[in-house]
Design a protein around this motif. Sequence first.
Motif, PDB file in Angstrom:
ATOM      1  N   ALA A  19       0.795  -1.219   0.000  1.00  0.00           N
ATOM      2  CA  ALA A  19       0.000   0.000   0.000  1.00  0.00           C
ATOM      3  C   ALA A  19       0.827   1.268   0.000  1.00  0.00           C
ATOM      4  O   ALA A  19       0.410   2.280  -0.566  1.00  0.00           O
ATOM      5  CB  ALA A  19      -0.934   0.019   1.207  1.00  0.00           C
ATOM      6  N   ALA A  20       1.974   1.274   0.602  1.00  0.00           N
ATOM      7  CA  ALA A  20       2.771   2.490   0.700  1.00  0.00           C
ATOM      8  C   ALA A  20       3.716   2.664  -0.477  1.00  0.00           C
ATOM      9  O   ALA A  20       4.549   3.552  -0.482  1.00  0.00           O
ATOM     10  CB  ALA A  20       3.564   2.489   2.008  1.00  0.00           C
ATOM     11  N   THR A  21       3.579   1.832  -1.483  1.00  0.00           N
ATOM     12  CA  THR A  21       4.433   1.963  -2.659  1.00  0.00           C
ATOM     13  C   THR A  21       3.634   2.514  -3.817  1.00  0.00           C
ATOM     14  O   THR A  21       2.413   2.502  -3.822  1.00  0.00           O
ATOM     15  CB  THR A  21       5.032   0.598  -3.062  1.00  0.00           C
ATOM     16  N   THR A  22       4.325   2.964  -4.815  1.00  0.00           N
ATOM     17  CA  THR A  22       3.667   3.470  -6.014  1.00  0.00           C
ATOM     18  C   THR A  22       3.062   2.310  -6.777  1.00  0.00           C
ATOM     19  O   THR A  22       3.719   1.321  -7.044  1.00  0.00           O
ATOM     20  CB  THR A  22       4.679   4.202  -6.908  1.00  0.00           C
ATOM     21  N   ILE A  23       1.805   2.440  -7.117  1.00  0.00           N
ATOM     22  CA  ILE A  23       1.091   1.415  -7.868  1.00  0.00           C
ATOM     23  C   ILE A  23       0.789   1.980  -9.245  1.00  0.00           C
ATOM     24  O   ILE A  23       0.258   3.072  -9.387  1.00  0.00           O
ATOM     25  CB  ILE A  23      -0.240   1.046  -7.162  1.00  0.00           C
ATOM     26  N   THR A  24       1.118   1.227 -10.276  1.00  0.00           N
ATOM     27  CA  THR A  24       0.879   1.730 -11.629  1.00  0.00           C
ATOM     28  C   THR A  24      -0.417   1.212 -12.219  1.00  0.00           C
ATOM     29  O   THR A  24      -0.939   1.789 -13.149  1.00  0.00           O
ATOM     30  CB  THR A  24       2.040   1.357 -12.564  1.00  0.00           C
ATOM     31  N   ALA A  25      -0.948   0.117 -11.693  1.00  0.00           N
ATOM     32  CA  ALA A  25      -2.199  -0.412 -12.219  1.00  0.00           C
ATOM     33  C   ALA A  25      -3.353   0.478 -11.791  1.00  0.00           C
ATOM     34  O   ALA A  25      -3.357   1.027 -10.705  1.00  0.00           O
ATOM     35  CB  ALA A  25      -2.425  -1.829 -11.693  1.00  0.00           C
ATOM     36  N   ALA A  26      -4.351   0.598 -12.654  1.00  0.00           N
ATOM     37  CA  ALA A  26      -5.516   1.419 -12.330  1.00  0.00           C
ATOM     38  C   ALA A  26      -6.356   0.721 -11.270  1.00  0.00           C
ATOM     39  O   ALA A  26      -6.583  -0.479 -11.340  1.00  0.00           O
ATOM     40  CB  ALA A  26      -6.346   1.646 -13.589  1.00  0.00           C
ATOM     41  N   PRO A  27      -6.840   1.447 -10.250  1.00  0.00           N
ATOM     42  CA  PRO A  27      -7.674   0.830  -9.224  1.00  0.00           C
ATOM     43  C   PRO A  27      -9.057   0.489  -9.774  1.00  0.00           C
ATOM     44  O   PRO A  27      -9.496   1.057 -10.767  1.00  0.00           O
ATOM     45  CB  PRO A  27      -7.776   1.920  -8.147  1.00  0.00           C
ATOM     46  N   THR A  28      -9.723  -0.454  -9.104  1.00  0.00           N
ATOM     47  CA  THR A  28     -11.094  -0.779  -9.496  1.00  0.00           C
ATOM     48  C   THR A  28     -12.042   0.109  -8.712  1.00  0.00           C
ATOM     49  O   THR A  28     -11.718   0.589  -7.635  1.00  0.00           O
ATOM     50  CB  THR A  28     -11.417  -2.258  -9.190  1.00  0.00           C
ATOM     51  N   PHE A  29     -13.229   0.305  -9.258  1.00  0.00           N
ATOM     52  CA  PHE A  29     -14.182   1.212  -8.626  1.00  0.00           C
ATOM     53  C   PHE A  29     -15.521   0.519  -8.378  1.00  0.00           C
ATOM     54  O   PHE A  29     -16.561   1.119  -8.462  1.00  0.00           O
ATOM     55  CB  PHE A  29     -14.392   2.452  -9.511  1.00  0.00           C
ATOM     56  N   SER A  30     -15.480  -0.757  -8.004  1.00  0.00           N
ATOM     57  CA  SER A  30     -16.705  -1.545  -7.941  1.00  0.00           C
ATOM     58  C   SER A  30     -17.583  -1.261  -6.735  1.00  0.00           C
ATOM     59  O   SER A  30     -18.776  -1.506  -6.791  1.00  0.00           O
ATOM     60  CB  SER A  30     -16.364  -3.030  -7.986  1.00  0.00           C
ATOM     61  N   LYS A  31     -17.050  -0.768  -5.631  1.00  0.00           N
ATOM     62  CA  LYS A  31     -17.869  -0.583  -4.424  1.00  0.00           C
ATOM     63  C   LYS A  31     -17.997   0.879  -4.031  1.00  0.00           C
ATOM     64  O   LYS A  31     -18.180   1.199  -2.865  1.00  0.00           O
ATOM     65  CB  LYS A  31     -17.272  -1.368  -3.262  1.00  0.00           C
ATOM     66  N   ALA A  32     -17.911   1.785  -4.977  1.00  0.00           N
ATOM     67  CA  ALA A  32     -17.993   3.206  -4.675  1.00  0.00           C
ATOM     68  C   ALA A  32     -19.414   3.564  -4.259  1.00  0.00           C
ATOM     69  O   ALA A  32     -20.371   3.026  -4.755  1.00  0.00           O
ATOM     70  CB  ALA A  32     -17.589   4.019  -5.887  1.00  0.00           C
ATOM     71  N   ALA A  33     -19.529   4.488  -3.310  1.00  0.00           N
ATOM     72  CA  ALA A  33     -20.842   4.911  -2.825  1.00  0.00           C
ATOM     73  C   ALA A  33     -20.805   6.375  -2.446  1.00  0.00           C
ATOM     74  O   ALA A  33     -19.759   6.917  -2.116  1.00  0.00           O
ATOM     75  CB  ALA A  33     -21.247   4.077  -1.621  1.00  0.00           C
ATOM     76  N   GLY A  34     -21.960   7.017  -2.481  1.00  0.00           N
ATOM     77  CA  GLY A  34     -22.081   8.402  -2.048  1.00  0.00           C
ATOM     78  C   GLY A  34     -21.131   9.332  -2.777  1.00  0.00           C
ATOM     79  O   GLY A  34     -20.870   9.176  -3.961  1.00  0.00           O
ATOM     80  N   PHE A  35     -20.610  10.324  -2.057  1.00  0.00           N
ATOM     81  CA  PHE A  35     -19.746  11.304  -2.706  1.00  0.00           C
ATOM     82  C   PHE A  35     -18.396  10.714  -3.086  1.00  0.00           C
ATOM     83  O   PHE A  35     -17.635  11.330  -3.803  1.00  0.00           O
ATOM     84  CB  PHE A  35     -19.584  12.566  -1.850  1.00  0.00           C
ATOM     85  N   ARG A  37     -18.040   8.126  -4.976  1.00  0.00           N
ATOM     86  CA  ARG A  37     -18.107   7.329  -6.200  1.00  0.00           C
ATOM     87  C   ARG A  37     -16.863   7.653  -7.021  1.00  0.00           C
ATOM     88  O   ARG A  37     -16.442   8.800  -7.110  1.00  0.00           O
ATOM     89  CB  ARG A  37     -19.392   7.611  -6.968  1.00  0.00           C
ATOM     90  N   GLY A  38     -16.276   6.641  -7.530  1.00  0.00           N
ATOM     91  CA  GLY A  38     -15.025   6.833  -8.244  1.00  0.00           C
ATOM     92  C   GLY A  38     -13.818   6.510  -7.383  1.00  0.00           C
ATOM     93  O   GLY A  38     -12.726   6.390  -7.889  1.00  0.00           O
ATOM     94  N   SER A  39     -13.997   6.340  -6.076  1.00  0.00           N
ATOM     95  CA  SER A  39     -12.855   6.011  -5.228  1.00  0.00           C
ATOM     96  C   SER A  39     -12.664   4.504  -5.111  1.00  0.00           C
ATOM     97  O   SER A  39     -11.556   4.031  -5.057  1.00  0.00           O
ATOM     98  CB  SER A  39     -13.029   6.618  -3.836  1.00  0.00           C
ATOM     99  N   GLY A  40     -13.750   3.723  -5.068  1.00  0.00           N
ATOM    100  CA  GLY A  40     -13.674   2.287  -5.146  1.00  0.00           C
ATOM    101  C   GLY A  40     -13.047   1.592  -3.967  1.00  0.00           C
ATOM    102  O   GLY A  40     -13.013   2.088  -2.857  1.00  0.00           O
ATOM    103  N   ASP A  41     -12.557   0.383  -4.215  1.00  0.00           N
ATOM    104  CA  ASP A  41     -11.973  -0.451  -3.176  1.00  0.00           C
ATOM    105  C   ASP A  41     -10.595   0.034  -2.757  1.00  0.00           C
ATOM    106  O   ASP A  41     -10.095  -0.336  -1.712  1.00  0.00           O
ATOM    107  CB  ASP A  41     -11.846  -1.890  -3.664  1.00  0.00           C
ATOM    108  N   ILE A  42      -9.969   0.795  -3.603  1.00  0.00           N
ATOM    109  CA  ILE A  42      -8.652   1.344  -3.324  1.00  0.00           C
ATOM    110  C   ILE A  42      -8.735   2.849  -3.530  1.00  0.00           C
ATOM    111  O   ILE A  42      -9.245   3.306  -4.545  1.00  0.00           O
ATOM    112  CB  ILE A  42      -7.589   0.755  -4.280  1.00  0.00           C
ATOM    113  N   ARG A  43      -8.248   3.611  -2.570  1.00  0.00           N
ATOM    114  CA  ARG A  43      -8.204   5.071  -2.727  1.00  0.00           C
ATOM    115  C   ARG A  43      -6.750   5.492  -2.776  1.00  0.00           C
ATOM    116  O   ARG A  43      -5.953   5.116  -1.928  1.00  0.00           O
ATOM    117  CB  ARG A  43      -8.934   5.768  -1.579  1.00  0.00           C
TER     118      ARG A  43
END
Length: 189
Positions: A19-35, A37-43
């Motif tokens: 988690a504390a390293t740079t991630i190059t893969a795009a995060p998934t947004f399957s469980k976004a809710a409320g304001f 939305r777009g943050s998903g399972d990984i922020r």
Amino acid sequence: MTNTNSSGMTRRAVLGAFAATTITAAPTFSKAAGFLRGSGDIRRLRMYSGRTGERIDMIYWIEGDYIKDAVKEVNHFMRDWRTNQVISMDLRNIDIMAAAHNLLDVNEPYMLLSGYRSPQTNAMLRSRSRGVAKNSLHMKGQAADLRLSTRSVGQMARAAAACRGGGVGKYSGSNFVHMDCGVVRTWGG
């Protein structure tokens, strides 16, 4: 049910280790809710500071949990660079910034102009500009002034306002957007 591999590590532990390293893969947004939305399972938060030269590319939240060390690093990055004072930034504002960034669909990191401001820094800036509030949310760690070179102030402000999580100020003349987790409102031009 917890998924474990042959070494006995849980999926969450593996994710936390990276988690504390740079991630190059795009995060998934399957469980976004409320304001968020777009943050998903990984922020994730990506920023750089023109003042200090520092950069941050940080996953700070995974599957419902804030990552303590990552949040600590975000707090340090968003410190008052003039006084080097660090406080705990309001996580709601970090979430708004991350959600707005995702809505903008951009890889460019935010340029952080101002995160936390000590009362001394705020008073100094207020003496130089009418645009600095006496009781600025920057002093509570609840605001950030941000810029993107690939998106307009209007585009950034619309994305932040779509989160409906706080205040959004457009400063077109200075080319930045203020995002805060205070009362939902908009201003500026």
